[in-house]
Motif scaffolding. Structure first.
Motif, PDB file in Angstrom:
ATOM      1  N   LYS A 212       1.009  -1.081   0.062  1.00 51.39           N
ATOM      2  CA  LYS A 212       0.089  -0.039  -0.032  1.00 51.39           C
ATOM      3  C   LYS A 212       0.917   1.195   0.017  1.00 51.39           C
ATOM      4  O   LYS A 212       2.039   1.309   0.517  1.00 51.39           O
ATOM      5  N   ASN A 213       0.021   2.489  -0.463  1.00 54.12           N
ATOM      6  CA  ASN A 213       0.789   3.761  -0.147  1.00 54.12           C
ATOM      7  C   ASN A 213       2.116   3.897  -0.789  1.00 54.12           C
ATOM      8  O   ASN A 213       3.011   4.212  -0.208  1.00 54.12           O
ATOM      9  N   ILE A 214       2.051   3.554  -2.203  1.00 51.47           N
ATOM     10  CA  ILE A 214       3.395   3.987  -2.867  1.00 51.47           C
ATOM     11  C   ILE A 214       3.119   5.115  -3.786  1.00 51.47           C
ATOM     12  O   ILE A 214       2.218   5.060  -4.536  1.00 51.47           O
ATOM     13  N   ASN A 215       4.015   6.445  -3.504  1.00 52.09           N
ATOM     14  CA  ASN A 215       3.265   7.348  -4.293  1.00 52.09           C
ATOM     15  C   ASN A 215       4.402   7.890  -5.554  1.00 52.09           C
ATOM     16  O   ASN A 215       4.089   8.818  -6.069  1.00 52.09           O
ATOM     17  N   SER A 216       4.959   6.873  -6.298  1.00 52.99           N
ATOM     18  CA  SER A 216       5.538   7.252  -7.572  1.00 52.99           C
ATOM     19  C   SER A 216       5.641   5.874  -8.482  1.00 52.99           C
ATOM     20  O   SER A 216       5.909   4.813  -7.707  1.00 52.99           O
ATOM     21  N   PHE A 217       5.477   6.137  -9.754  1.00 54.37           N
ATOM     22  CA  PHE A 217       5.806   4.958 -10.498  1.00 54.37           C
ATOM     23  C   PHE A 217       7.166   4.302 -10.285  1.00 54.37           C
ATOM     24  O   PHE A 217       7.368   3.031 -10.392  1.00 54.37           O
ATOM     25  N   LYS A 218       8.239   5.228 -10.035  1.00 57.15           N
ATOM     26  CA  LYS A 218       9.336   4.353  -9.817  1.00 57.15           C
ATOM     27  C   LYS A 218       9.572   3.540  -8.778  1.00 57.15           C
ATOM     28  O   LYS A 218       9.873   2.548  -8.794  1.00 57.15           O
ATOM     29  N   PHE A 219       8.762   4.290  -7.640  1.00 54.08           N
ATOM     30  CA  PHE A 219       8.761   3.396  -6.442  1.00 54.08           C
ATOM     31  C   PHE A 219       7.932   2.034  -6.394  1.00 54.08           C
ATOM     32  O   PHE A 219       8.292   1.009  -5.869  1.00 54.08           O
ATOM     33  N   ILE A 220       6.854   2.182  -7.059  1.00 53.37           N
ATOM     34  CA  ILE A 220       5.988   0.998  -7.520  1.00 53.37           C
ATOM     35  C   ILE A 220       6.772  -0.236  -8.051  1.00 53.37           C
ATOM     36  O   ILE A 220       6.716  -1.285  -7.753  1.00 53.37           O
ATOM     37  N   GLN A 221       7.619   0.146  -9.145  1.00 48.65           N
ATOM     38  CA  GLN A 221       8.367  -0.685  -9.707  1.00 48.65           C
ATOM     39  C   GLN A 221       9.429  -1.234  -8.916  1.00 48.65           C
ATOM     40  O   GLN A 221       9.546  -2.366  -8.740  1.00 48.65           O
ATOM     41  N   LYS A 222      10.107  -0.600  -8.087  1.00 50.96           N
ATOM     42  CA  LYS A 222      10.975  -0.995  -7.211  1.00 50.96           C
ATOM     43  C   LYS A 222      10.301  -1.810  -6.150  1.00 50.96           C
ATOM     44  O   LYS A 222      10.882  -3.307  -5.619  1.00 50.96           O
ATOM     45  N   ALA A 223       9.233  -1.550  -5.554  1.00 48.48           N
ATOM     46  CA  ALA A 223       8.622  -2.422  -4.577  1.00 48.48           C
ATOM     47  C   ALA A 223       8.002  -3.524  -5.108  1.00 48.48           C
ATOM     48  O   ALA A 223       8.301  -4.976  -4.485  1.00 48.48           O
ATOM     49  N   ILE A 224       7.592  -3.816  -6.479  1.00 45.46           N
ATOM     50  CA  ILE A 224       7.235  -4.952  -7.061  1.00 45.46           C
ATOM     51  C   ILE A 224       8.497  -5.973  -7.321  1.00 45.46           C
ATOM     52  O   ILE A 224       8.485  -7.007  -6.640  1.00 45.46           O
ATOM     53  N   GLU A 225       9.538  -5.169  -7.785  1.00 43.95           N
ATOM     54  CA  GLU A 225      10.816  -6.241  -7.707  1.00 43.95           C
ATOM     55  C   GLU A 225      11.316  -6.642  -6.426  1.00 43.95           C
ATOM     56  O   GLU A 225      11.549  -7.712  -6.504  1.00 43.95           O
ATOM     57  N   VAL A 226      11.333  -5.771  -5.462  1.00 46.43           N
ATOM     58  CA  VAL A 226      11.952  -6.497  -4.415  1.00 46.43           C
ATOM     59  C   VAL A 226      10.905  -7.628  -3.522  1.00 46.43           C
ATOM     60  O   VAL A 226      11.398  -8.375  -3.132  1.00 46.43           O
ATOM     61  N   GLU A 227       9.622  -7.207  -3.842  1.00 47.97           N
ATOM     62  CA  GLU A 227       8.624  -8.139  -3.326  1.00 47.97           C
ATOM     63  C   GLU A 227       8.649  -9.540  -3.918  1.00 47.97           C
ATOM     64  O   GLU A 227       8.667 -10.670  -3.513  1.00 47.97           O
ATOM     65  N   VAL A 228       8.599  -9.588  -5.214  1.00 46.78           N
ATOM     66  CA  VAL A 228       8.996 -10.591  -6.095  1.00 46.78           C
ATOM     67  C   VAL A 228       9.978 -11.489  -5.679  1.00 46.78           C
ATOM     68  O   VAL A 228      10.118 -12.849  -5.439  1.00 46.78           O
ATOM     69  N   LEU A 229      11.187 -10.850  -5.406  1.00 44.96           N
ATOM     70  CA  LEU A 229      12.383 -11.408  -4.936  1.00 44.96           C
ATOM     71  C   LEU A 229      12.394 -12.358  -3.772  1.00 44.96           C
ATOM     72  O   LEU A 229      12.664 -13.146  -3.340  1.00 44.96           O
ATOM     73  N   ARG A 230      11.457 -11.432  -2.640  1.00 47.34           N
ATOM     74  CA  ARG A 230      11.618 -11.920  -1.312  1.00 47.34           C
ATOM     75  C   ARG A 230      10.633 -13.413  -1.597  1.00 47.34           C
ATOM     76  O   ARG A 230      10.888 -14.236  -1.029  1.00 47.34           O
ATOM     77  N   GLN A 231       9.646 -13.091  -2.356  1.00 43.04           N
ATOM     78  CA  GLN A 231       8.608 -14.496  -2.452  1.00 43.04           C
ATOM     79  C   GLN A 231       9.375 -15.640  -3.359  1.00 43.04           C
ATOM     80  O   GLN A 231       9.179 -16.655  -2.752  1.00 43.04           O
ATOM     81  N   LYS A 232      10.185 -15.245  -4.183  1.00 42.37           N
ATOM     82  CA  LYS A 232      10.989 -16.389  -4.992  1.00 42.37           C
ATOM     83  C   LYS A 232      11.929 -17.324  -3.934  1.00 42.37           C
ATOM     84  O   LYS A 232      12.158 -18.255  -3.860  1.00 42.37           O
ATOM     85  N   GLU A 233      12.617 -16.175  -3.126  1.00 41.57           N
ATOM     86  CA  GLU A 233      13.622 -16.609  -2.160  1.00 41.57           C
ATOM     87  C   GLU A 233      13.030 -17.521  -1.216  1.00 41.57           C
ATOM     88  O   GLU A 233      13.575 -18.590  -1.015  1.00 41.57           O
ATOM     89  N   ALA A 234      11.842 -17.081  -0.491  1.00 46.65           N
ATOM     90  CA  ALA A 234      11.328 -18.010   0.262  1.00 46.65           C
ATOM     91  C   ALA A 234      10.781 -19.286  -0.389  1.00 46.65           C
ATOM     92  O   ALA A 234      10.745 -20.386   0.448  1.00 46.65           O
ATOM     93  N   TRP A 235      10.310 -19.221  -1.546  1.00 44.76           N
ATOM     94  CA  TRP A 235      10.077 -20.604  -2.139  1.00 44.76           C
ATOM     95  C   TRP A 235      11.301 -21.359  -2.346  1.00 44.76           C
ATOM     96  O   TRP A 235      11.362 -22.696  -1.919  1.00 44.76           O
ATOM     97  N   GLU A 236      12.294 -20.926  -2.895  1.00 45.23           N
ATOM     98  CA  GLU A 236      13.444 -21.877  -2.968  1.00 45.23           C
ATOM     99  C   GLU A 236      14.211 -22.352  -1.742  1.00 45.23           C
ATOM    100  O   GLU A 236      14.841 -23.250  -1.495  1.00 45.23           O
ATOM    101  N   ASP A 237      13.869 -21.406  -0.608  1.00 49.02           N
ATOM    102  CA  ASP A 237      14.346 -21.888   0.599  1.00 49.02           C
ATOM    103  C   ASP A 237      13.755 -22.965   1.282  1.00 49.02           C
ATOM    104  O   ASP A 237      14.034 -22.978   2.388  1.00 49.02           O
ATOM    105  N   GLY A 238      12.359 -23.089   0.492  1.00 45.57           N
ATOM    106  CA  GLY A 238      11.363 -23.963   1.420  1.00 45.57           C
ATOM    107  C   GLY A 238      10.700 -23.340   2.398  1.00 45.57           C
ATOM    108  O   GLY A 238      10.127 -24.061   3.508  1.00 45.57           O
ATOM    109  N   VAL A 239      10.500 -21.966   2.454  1.00 50.92           N
ATOM    110  CA  VAL A 239       9.925 -21.266   3.649  1.00 50.92           C
ATOM    111  C   VAL A 239       8.608 -20.744   3.249  1.00 50.92           C
ATOM    112  O   VAL A 239       8.156 -19.920   3.745  1.00 50.92           O
TER     113      VAL A 239
END
Ligand code: ADP
Ligand code: MG
Ligand code: ZN
Length: 474
Positions: A212-239
């Motif tokens: 929630k609450n991201i107020n620029s296109f640039k930050f939205i892009q970044k937020a998605i990228e880091v969140e996707v990375l977090r989810q992928k790592e959790a998957w790969e680490d089995g958690v």
């Protein structure tokens, strides 16, 4: 291999004069708690009355995304307690929104397209604002009851890039049809991003996280990228099952990470029920026909620019990306100049000189002025090189094009008499070179042009000069 799945919820603040259910003004920057009345303060006994302008703008939006407009729709109460919401519920449209099943097209740079489906757009009332000030928190209810249109996409986007293209197109559409100023910094275009991943080929949706609450296109892009990375790592680490839970997260711009804010409520937590103080919303056929009138949309304008001005798709997309730059371009064209020159002088020369917050809406050089400048190149008054100097001057000084040309002494000499005299002098002083040229050494022509141009201090019209020299040298 993973696939990214993104769905977006956008709250657009409608630019109506008054609030959703009362006649308080919606304008910003007034003294706290002055734009309020018993209705938006939710005092007992005060009754809401629907603002027709809200209905109008919502239907315009539905039309712009080719959606179904529900001629009968309803309001519902979403209950939650928060200090900036005096009624302890939000009036929204859960069960039957005004707009359903639309779509918009995103255009990739290489020229391909994709259609993103929009599930719904519903009307709701905004909350007030909490202002946290050291030990104490204050509440400003000026914004309470301001109309919002919440636009909910299907989970159709597969990358951060697609999400940004969708948001930019949506932003452009609401500004084209003028239903919102869509200012992200001021909160009139608020984006919630829903992100999940899944193994490629899997059809089912996995657990999503809402940021929630991201107020620029640039930050939205970044937020998605880091969140996707977090989810992928959790998957790969089995958690994955343990760490990826349905919740609302915040994007920390400094640490460049998302952080848990609160667990995601289920619909049942909100005790939704039909709003008893409002009648159902009925839109007659005549009203619908009237409200469905909308101005030219970005995609239509783009097609027209391609046809009318012979632009390629990429350039047409660039100039029509905002309603202001498209209007700027068309005002330039009223000077009767070529589309190709107008495009270059707008996108390369003018926009290349913009710094900081300067853009086409507050440019020191307006469209008519820039169009006139291009016209002065095309009619031979000045060279392209001189025009750049004129533009530099106009960026800093208040002046019209012709007086700037005059002041800077950049007028080209097209007067053949003056140029002939210069050419005669050059020829007379370089008889040896003339002989060589006439003997077949054709590349010496450039030498004569160069000399004559130098003699005229760069002010000779190159085309006229060429013609004269050609004639004199034979
Ligand atoms: P809610 O109203 O509880 O926020 P919705 O079902 O209306 O939930 O969905 C909200 C947004 O989340 C929509 O834009 C939808 O496309 C998106 N969404 C739903 N499920 C997923 C998922 N698994 N991954 C990504 N986005 C999703
Ligand atoms: Mg939501
Ligand atoms: Zn009010």
């Amino acid at each position: 291999m993973f696939e990214v799945v993104i769905g977006l919820e956008v709250h657009v603040q409608l630019n109506t004069k008054t609030k959703l259910f009362c006649s308080c003004p919606t304008s910003f920057n007034h003294k706290q708690n002055t734009n309020t009345c018993p209705t938006c303060l939710a005092l007992p006994g005060a009754l809401p009355v629907l603002n027709k302008e809200v209905l109008h703008k919502s239907i315009m939006f539905g039309t712009a995304i080719n959606a179904r407009i529900n001629q009968t729709s309803y309001f519902d109460r979403k209950s939650y307690f928060y200090p900036d919401s005096p009624a302890a519920y939000q009036v929204t449209q859960l069960y039957t929104p005004i707009v359903e099943n639309g779509s918009l097209r995103i255009d990739f740079e290489e020229g391909s397209h994709k259609v993103i489906r929009i599930n719904r757009a519903h009307i709701e009332a905004d909350a007030g604002k909490s202002i946290h000030d050291g030990e104490i928190s204050k509440v400003d209810l000026n914004r309470a009851g301001t109309p919002l249109l919440e636009i909910v996409s299907e989970p159709d986007m597969r990358s951060a890039e697609e999400a940004i293209l969708y948001l930019k197109k949506l932003h452009s559409i609401v500004r084209y049809i003028d239903i919102s100023d869509a200012n992200m910094q001021e909160g009139s275009f608020r984006v919630d991003v829903n992100v999940s991943i899944r193994p490629k080929g899997d059809e089912k949706l996995y657990t999503r996280v809402e940021i929630k609450n991201i107020n620029s296109f640039k930050f939205i892009q970044k937020a998605i990228e880091v969140e996707v990375l977090r989810q992928k790592e959790a998957w790969e680490d089995g958690v994955y099952d343990k760490e990826i839970v349905q919740e609302t997260r915040l994007f920390d711009q400094i640490k460049q990470e998302t952080r848990s804010m609160r667990g995601k409520e289920e619909a049942a937590d909100y005790r939704y029920f039909p709003e008893p103080d409002l009648l159902k919303v009925s839109v007659s056929d005549a009203m619908l026909a009237q409200y469905m009138q909308i101005p030219e949309l970005p995609d239509e304008k783009m097609e027209r620019f391609i046809k009318e001005y012979g632009m390629n798709e990429y350039n047409a997309n660039v100039v029509t990306s905002t309603v202001e730059s498209a209007a700027f371009f068309e005002t330039m064209m009223e000077e009767g100049i070529s589309a190709k020159n107008a495009l270059t002088w707008l996108t390369v020369e003018l926009q290349g000189r913009f710094k900081g917050d300067i853009n086409v809406t507050n440019s020191p050089v307006d469209a008519k002025t820039l169009g006139t400048l291009v016209k002065r190149i095309e009619d031979g008054t000045i060279s392209g090189k001189a025009a750049k100097e004129v533009l530099d001057y106009l960026m800093e000084n208040e002046a019209d094009v012709d007086s700037a040309i005059e002041k800077l002494g950049l007028k080209q000499v097209s007067d053949t008499g003056a140029l002939e005299a210069i050419c005669d002098a050059i020829i007379a002083a370089n008889q040896d070179k003339v002989a060589e040229y006439q003997g077949g050494k054709e590349k010496l022509f450039g030498f004569f042009v160069g000399q004559a141009m130098k003699e005229s201090k760069g002010s000779a019209n190159p085309q006229t000069l060429n013609e004269i020299l050609k004639a004199k040298l034979g």
